[in-house]
Design a protein around this motif. Structure first.
Motif, PDB file in Angstrom:
ATOM      1  N   ALA A 141      15.810  38.558  14.115  1.00 43.91           N
ATOM      2  CA  ALA A 141      15.422  38.336  12.723  1.00 43.91           C
ATOM      3  C   ALA A 141      13.971  37.908  12.680  1.00 43.91           C
ATOM      4  N   GLY A 142      13.359  38.046  11.518  1.00 43.00           N
ATOM      5  CA  GLY A 142      11.969  37.654  11.359  1.00 43.00           C
ATOM      6  C   GLY A 142      11.519  37.909   9.939  1.00 43.00           C
ATOM      7  N   GLU A 143      10.204  37.951   9.745  1.00 43.06           N
ATOM      8  CA  GLU A 143       9.678  38.199   8.407  1.00 43.06           C
ATOM      9  C   GLU A 143       8.364  38.962   8.497  1.00 43.06           C
ATOM     10  N   PHE A 144       8.100  39.735   7.454  1.00 44.61           N
ATOM     11  CA  PHE A 144       6.839  40.444   7.309  1.00 44.61           C
ATOM     12  C   PHE A 144       6.064  39.759   6.190  1.00 44.61           C
ATOM     13  N   THR A 145       4.801  39.457   6.439  1.00 46.10           N
ATOM     14  CA  THR A 145       3.967  38.854   5.409  1.00 46.10           C
ATOM     15  C   THR A 145       3.431  39.923   4.477  1.00 46.10           C
ATOM     16  N   VAL A 146       3.496  39.657   3.175  1.00 42.07           N
ATOM     17  CA  VAL A 146       2.980  40.580   2.164  1.00 42.07           C
ATOM     18  C   VAL A 146       1.886  39.858   1.402  1.00 42.07           C
ATOM     19  N   GLY A 147       0.685  40.418   1.422  1.00 45.96           N
ATOM     20  CA  GLY A 147      -0.435  39.811   0.713  1.00 45.96           C
ATOM     21  C   GLY A 147      -0.496  40.286  -0.726  1.00 45.96           C
ATOM     22  N   ASP A 148      -1.713  40.342  -1.270  1.00 44.71           N
ATOM     23  CA  ASP A 148      -1.902  40.732  -2.665  1.00 44.71           C
ATOM     24  C   ASP A 148      -2.027  42.242  -2.827  1.00 44.71           C
ATOM     25  N   ASP A 149      -2.013  42.966  -1.721  1.00 45.43           N
ATOM     26  CA  ASP A 149      -2.143  44.419  -1.796  1.00 45.43           C
ATOM     27  C   ASP A 149      -0.771  45.051  -1.995  1.00 45.43           C
ATOM     28  N   CYS A 150      -0.680  46.320  -1.728  1.00 45.24           N
ATOM     29  CA  CYS A 150       0.549  47.083  -1.915  1.00 45.24           C
ATOM     30  C   CYS A 150       1.650  46.586  -0.978  1.00 45.24           C
ATOM     31  N   GLY A 151       2.688  45.966  -1.547  1.00 44.64           N
ATOM     32  CA  GLY A 151       3.768  45.444  -0.724  1.00 44.64           C
ATOM     33  C   GLY A 151       4.527  46.531  -0.004  1.00 44.64           C
ATOM     34  N   ALA A 152       4.741  47.668  -0.669  1.00 46.56           N
ATOM     35  CA  ALA A 152       5.445  48.774  -0.032  1.00 46.56           C
ATOM     36  C   ALA A 152       4.651  49.301   1.155  1.00 46.56           C
ATOM     37  N   CYS A 153       3.328  49.386   1.000  1.00 45.03           N
ATOM     38  CA  CYS A 153       2.476  49.872   2.098  1.00 45.03           C
ATOM     39  C   CYS A 153       2.541  48.923   3.289  1.00 45.03           C
ATOM     40  N   GLN A 154       2.500  47.633   3.023  1.00 47.23           N
ATOM     41  CA  GLN A 154       2.547  46.657   4.110  1.00 47.23           C
ATOM     42  C   GLN A 154       3.913  46.653   4.792  1.00 47.23           C
ATOM     43  N   LEU A 155       4.961  46.861   4.014  1.00 48.00           N
ATOM     44  CA  LEU A 155       6.296  46.951   4.604  1.00 48.00           C
ATOM     45  C   LEU A 155       6.382  48.125   5.561  1.00 48.00           C
ATOM     46  N   ILE A 156       5.917  49.277   5.123  1.00 46.38           N
ATOM     47  CA  ILE A 156       5.975  50.470   5.965  1.00 46.38           C
ATOM     48  C   ILE A 156       5.186  50.256   7.250  1.00 46.38           C
ATOM     49  N   GLU A 157       3.986  49.684   7.121  1.00 48.08           N
ATOM     50  CA  GLU A 157       3.151  49.438   8.297  1.00 48.08           C
ATOM     51  C   GLU A 157       3.833  48.485   9.275  1.00 48.08           C
ATOM     52  N   SER A 158       4.531  47.480   8.753  1.00 49.25           N
ATOM     53  CA  SER A 158       5.187  46.494   9.617  1.00 49.25           C
ATOM     54  C   SER A 158       6.459  47.039  10.247  1.00 49.25           C
ATOM     55  N   LEU A 159       7.147  47.934   9.532  1.00 50.05           N
ATOM     56  CA  LEU A 159       8.417  48.450  10.023  1.00 50.05           C
ATOM     57  C   LEU A 159       8.266  49.394  11.213  1.00 50.05           C
ATOM     58  N   MET A 160       7.186  50.154  11.250  1.00 57.99           N
ATOM     59  CA  MET A 160       7.064  51.204  12.255  1.00 57.99           C
ATOM     60  C   MET A 160       7.197  50.683  13.692  1.00 57.99           C
ATOM     61  N   PRO A 161       6.455  49.635  14.085  1.00 59.43           N
ATOM     62  CA  PRO A 161       6.605  49.154  15.470  1.00 59.43           C
ATOM     63  C   PRO A 161       8.004  48.599  15.760  1.00 59.43           C
ATOM     64  N   LEU A 162       8.657  47.984  14.756  1.00 63.49           N
ATOM     65  CA  LEU A 162      10.010  47.468  14.969  1.00 63.49           C
ATOM     66  C   LEU A 162      10.978  48.621  15.240  1.00 63.49           C
ATOM     67  N   LEU A 163      10.881  49.680  14.456  1.00 64.53           N
ATOM     68  CA  LEU A 163      11.762  50.836  14.671  1.00 64.53           C
ATOM     69  C   LEU A 163      11.476  51.497  16.013  1.00 64.53           C
ATOM     70  N   GLU A 164      10.191  51.597  16.361  1.00 65.33           N
ATOM     71  CA  GLU A 164       9.829  52.174  17.661  1.00 65.33           C
ATOM     72  C   GLU A 164      10.458  51.387  18.805  1.00 65.33           C
ATOM     73  N   THR A 165      10.417  50.063  18.710  1.00 62.98           N
ATOM     74  CA  THR A 165      10.982  49.208  19.759  1.00 62.98           C
ATOM     75  C   THR A 165      12.486  49.415  19.899  1.00 62.98           C
TER      76      THR A 165
END
Length: 359
Positions: free
Chosen positions: A61-85
């Motif tokens: 378990a963990g968390e992805f930080t979302v700033g003031d920019d596009c939350g969906a974009c940041q989610l996608i960017e954070s998810l990719m390495p987790l799925l790869e692993t």
């Protein structure tokens, strides 16, 4: 799983995480790993929580930080390495990604197709609440007003999100159907919004009565085509159970001021419409038309000269209790008249859409 086989991924979306849980349970088996992302702490802490589990229980378990920019974009960017692993561990031969309630499937699937060659998107499943779906598709409430926005720039409304989730899904699970007075009508509505989808009913416990993962139904080209902006005759489904889809076309341009004045009447009883329109004061521009619930939006799609199409208006609208003749009449009244076609300086017309459409 062979050394070079791609790992199938099933994507689960929908506004209600409660109704999605029995569907997620049905997706899990001994060879499946699931990544579940929720947005319960997004508004207060600016994070998306994630957890990994399989049939044996929690793994990480963990968390992805979302700033003031596009939350969906940041989610996608954070998810990719987790799925790869997870895929690299080669311990499971199927991945389920349960997205946050306000996430659309399209950007996730597009990124997976483009950036993760070791994964193949297998099924996009959307869970639909039979009790609330008509309300969700018919209003103008913003996601932010419900505390569901994916970050500060997210100005989507609930109707827009609900429609887009349904339109991209290979499987729509109709949950709470036992509490609906007209489940057949809702079934028909889903097919009008997305004839590609397979509608699966859920029982009183929420468990689906058909396959919701590993169906092999996802077709990227077909999904993108249906979710795109062009309207065509193949989007018109037979009317039935109070659900109607109308195709409106014209080779005349629209008078921008009359269109702006008629917006409220156009979307009345329309849950979803999409198309391309020709505005008289913008004779070279292809303008995207989209509405969901009581909200309509316009955007630019480039120049008519860049396509094989002559300038025209083409809109497909789906509604419940929709009067096709009335809608056609309202739209026709927004067109330039014969005398206006002959005498007006089109580019000098008032431009009520100057704030949303670039010149």
């Amino acid at each position: 799983m062979t050394a070079h086989a791609k790992t199938p991924l099933s994507l689960l979306v929908g506004l209600s995480t409660t109704l999605r849980q029995p569907v997620l349970d049905a997706m899990l088996d001994a060879t499946t790993v699931a990544v579940v992302v929720d947005q319960d702490d997004l508004a207060e802490r600016g994070v998306l929580n994630w957890r990994v589990l399989d049939a044996t229980g929690p793994i990480d378990a963990g968390e992805f930080t979302v700033g003031d920019d596009c939350g969906a974009c940041q989610l996608i960017e954070s998810l990719m390495p987790l799925l790869e692993t997870l895929v690299a561990r080669k311990h499971w031969d199927h991945v389920v990604l349960s997205a946050p309630p306000a996430m659309e499937a399209r950007p996730l699937a597009s990124t997976l197709v483009a950036l993760l060659p070791e994964i193949t998107v297998d099924t996009v499943t959307c869970v639909v609440d039979a009790v609330l779906v008509v309300e969700q598709l018919s209003g103008d409430e913003l996601l932010d007003e419900r505390g569901l926005a994916l970050g500060l720039p997210d100005r989507r409304n609930v109707a827009e999100l609900t429609a887009r989730q349904i339109e991209y899904a290979d499987v729509c699970v109709l949950a709470n159907a036992h509490r609906s007075k007209a489940p057949d009508r809702l079934h028909n509505l889903l097919l009008h919004l997305n004839p590609r989808t397979t509608v699966v009913m859920a029982d009183a416990s929420g468990a689906p009565d058909g396959p919701v993962a590993r169906t092999g139904l996802f077709n990227f080209a077909a999904a993108e085509s249906w979710a795109g902006d062009l309207a065509a005759a193949d989007r018109v489904q037979p009317s039935g159970e109070g659900v109607t889809t109308v195709l409106w076309r014209s080779t005349r341009p629209l008078h921008p001021a009359r269109l702006n004045e008629a917006l409220e009447d156009i979307v009345d009883n329309v849950v979803r419409s999409r198309g391309v329109v020709w505005l008289a004061n913008r004779p070279t521009q292809r303008v995207r038309w989209e509405s969901a619930g009581y909200s309509a939006s316009l955007g630019t799609l480039g120049e008519w000269s860049d396509t094989e199409h002559l300038a025209e208006c083409t809109v497909v609208a789906t509604g419940m209790g929709l009067d096709p003749a009335r809608l056609q009449s309202i739209l026709d009244a927004c067109l330039l008249t014969e005398s206006e076609l002959a005498s007006l300086d089109w580019k000098e017309l008032e431009d009520p859409f100057a704030g949303v459409l670039p010149q």
